[in-house]
Design a protein around this motif. Structure first.
Motif, short mmCIF file in Angstrom:
data_model
loop_
_atom_site.label_atom_id
_atom_site.label_comp_id
_atom_site.label_asym_id
_atom_site.label_seq_id
_atom_site.Cartn_x
_atom_site.Cartn_y
_atom_site.Cartn_z
N SER A 9 0.85 -1.24 -0.02
CA SER A 9 -0.09 0.07 -0.05
C SER A 9 1.00 1.25 -0.15
O SER A 9 0.54 2.20 -0.64
CB SER A 9 -1.02 0.03 1.14
OG SER A 9 -1.64 -1.04 1.06
N ASP A 19 -6.54 -0.70 -4.14
CA ASP A 19 -5.68 -1.51 -3.00
C ASP A 19 -6.51 -2.35 -2.50
O ASP A 19 -7.81 -2.14 -1.82
CB ASP A 19 -5.38 -0.38 -1.99
CG ASP A 19 -4.23 -1.06 -0.86
OD1 ASP A 19 -4.34 -2.30 -0.93
OD2 ASP A 19 -3.83 0.09 -0.18
N GLU A 20 -6.52 -3.64 -2.95
CA GLU A 20 -7.31 -4.73 -2.32
C GLU A 20 -8.96 -4.61 -2.50
O GLU A 20 -9.76 -4.62 -1.80
CB GLU A 20 -7.31 -4.99 -0.83
CG GLU A 20 -5.70 -5.55 -0.50
CD GLU A 20 -5.75 -5.80 0.83
OE1 GLU A 20 -6.38 -6.52 1.48
OE2 GLU A 20 -4.73 -5.41 1.42
MG MG Z 1 -1.98 -2.59 2.46
#
Ligand code: MG
Ligand code: ATP
Length: 265
Positions: free
Chosen positions: A57, A186-187
């Motif tokens: 991240s 991000d995910e």
């Molecule tokens: Mg992360």
């Protein structure tokens, strides 16, 4: 095999959209990323994988300078987009974040209508001269995000009235409405069920025709399904990058092998 060859050929020929050189990131005195060198090919999906806390991240946030707004976070090194260093003097961060959109783990629609969620960005960036043009952008973005059929009769309903998967597609529509060049995710599926996840994965595959995508995922199956290139991070370093097929079938580094076979993570 033919498919794998085709993918690696297009990868090799793809122009470099973004390039990180010697990127270091610190949170206060603690170093989170060390010497990251990574090229991101245009109109492809690059997956960032690795164990929790390895810096995925953090690296993603370097690409649109979201780390700038984290207290005590310091970024060194260069990231270029189309050859221009986004950390160079005179760079307009607001403009950069319009060029490089972001979609987060948890769908985060504004507390506004479905229409307004998508119209907000184009309006503040002055992209529509009148209501008709704004309507067109909203409809086009919802169409490209694969959401239009589900929302066309209720554009005035709150964004938060949608299901989780629909909210995430709304957030993707919001990101593409300002016509970005890159989309960072991000995910994006971690809060979604398998059906909503499959829908987003199909969408990612379509979106790469028009955008360059970087996705962080904990799911190796997802990385294998949606990306053409994979970068494996471990403890703040970039261990290995390659065609996704190669990373998952023939990793060069023992740390990558251990991760993809489930021995670390
Ligand atoms: Mg992360
Ligand atoms: N705001 C912050 N302040 C201080 N340290 C941070 C901050 N954000 C991240 N870190 C640290 O930087 C390192 C990398 O974190 P990061 O969130 O980038 O990892 P990640 O690979 O995305 O992990 P996960 O898979 O759990 O999301 C970790 O050691 C983390 O504790």
């Amino acid at each position: 095999m033919a498919q794998a060859l085709r993918i690696s050929e297009t990868l090799e020929n793809a122009p470099v959209k973004a390039k990180a050189s010697k990127v270091q990131v610190f949170y206060g005195a603690k170093q989170a990323l060390t010497d990251i060198d990574l090229e991101i090919p245009q109109n492809h999906v690059t997956a960032l994988i690795g164990p929790s806390g390895c810096g995925k991240s953090t690296f993603l946030r370097c690409i649109n300078r979201m780390n700038d707004i984290i207290d005590g976070c310091r970024v060194e090194g260069d990231i270029t987009i189309d050859g221009v260093n986004i950390y160079g003097p005179g760079q307009d961060v607001v403009q950069l974040r319009a060029r490089v959109g972001m979609v987060f783990q948890k769908p985060n629609p504004f507390p506004k209508s479905i229409y307004e969620n998508v119209a907000y960005g184009p309006r503040i960036h002055g992209m529509a001269a009148n209501k008709k043009q704004l309507d067109d952008i909203v409809i086009d973005s919802l169409t490209r995000a694969g959401l239009i059929d589900e929302v066309k009769d209720r554009l005035d309903a709150p964004g938060t009235s949608l299901s989780g998967g629909q909210q995430q597609r709304l957030c993707i529509a919001r990101a593409i409405a300002v016509k970005p060049e890159m989309i960072l995710m991000d995910e994006p599926c971690s809060a979604l069920d398998p059906i909503a996840t499959a829908r987003i994965e199909e969408l990612i595959d379509e979106l790469r025709n028009n955008f360059t995508i970087v996705i962080v995922t904990h799911s190796m199956q997802q990385a294998a399904r949606v990306s053409q290139r994979t970068a494996f991070f471990h403890m703040g370093v970039l261990v290995e990058t390659g065609a996704t097929e190669q990373i998952f079938t023939n990793p060069k580094d023992t740390r990558t092998q251990a991760y993809i076979t489930g021995r670390i993570g």
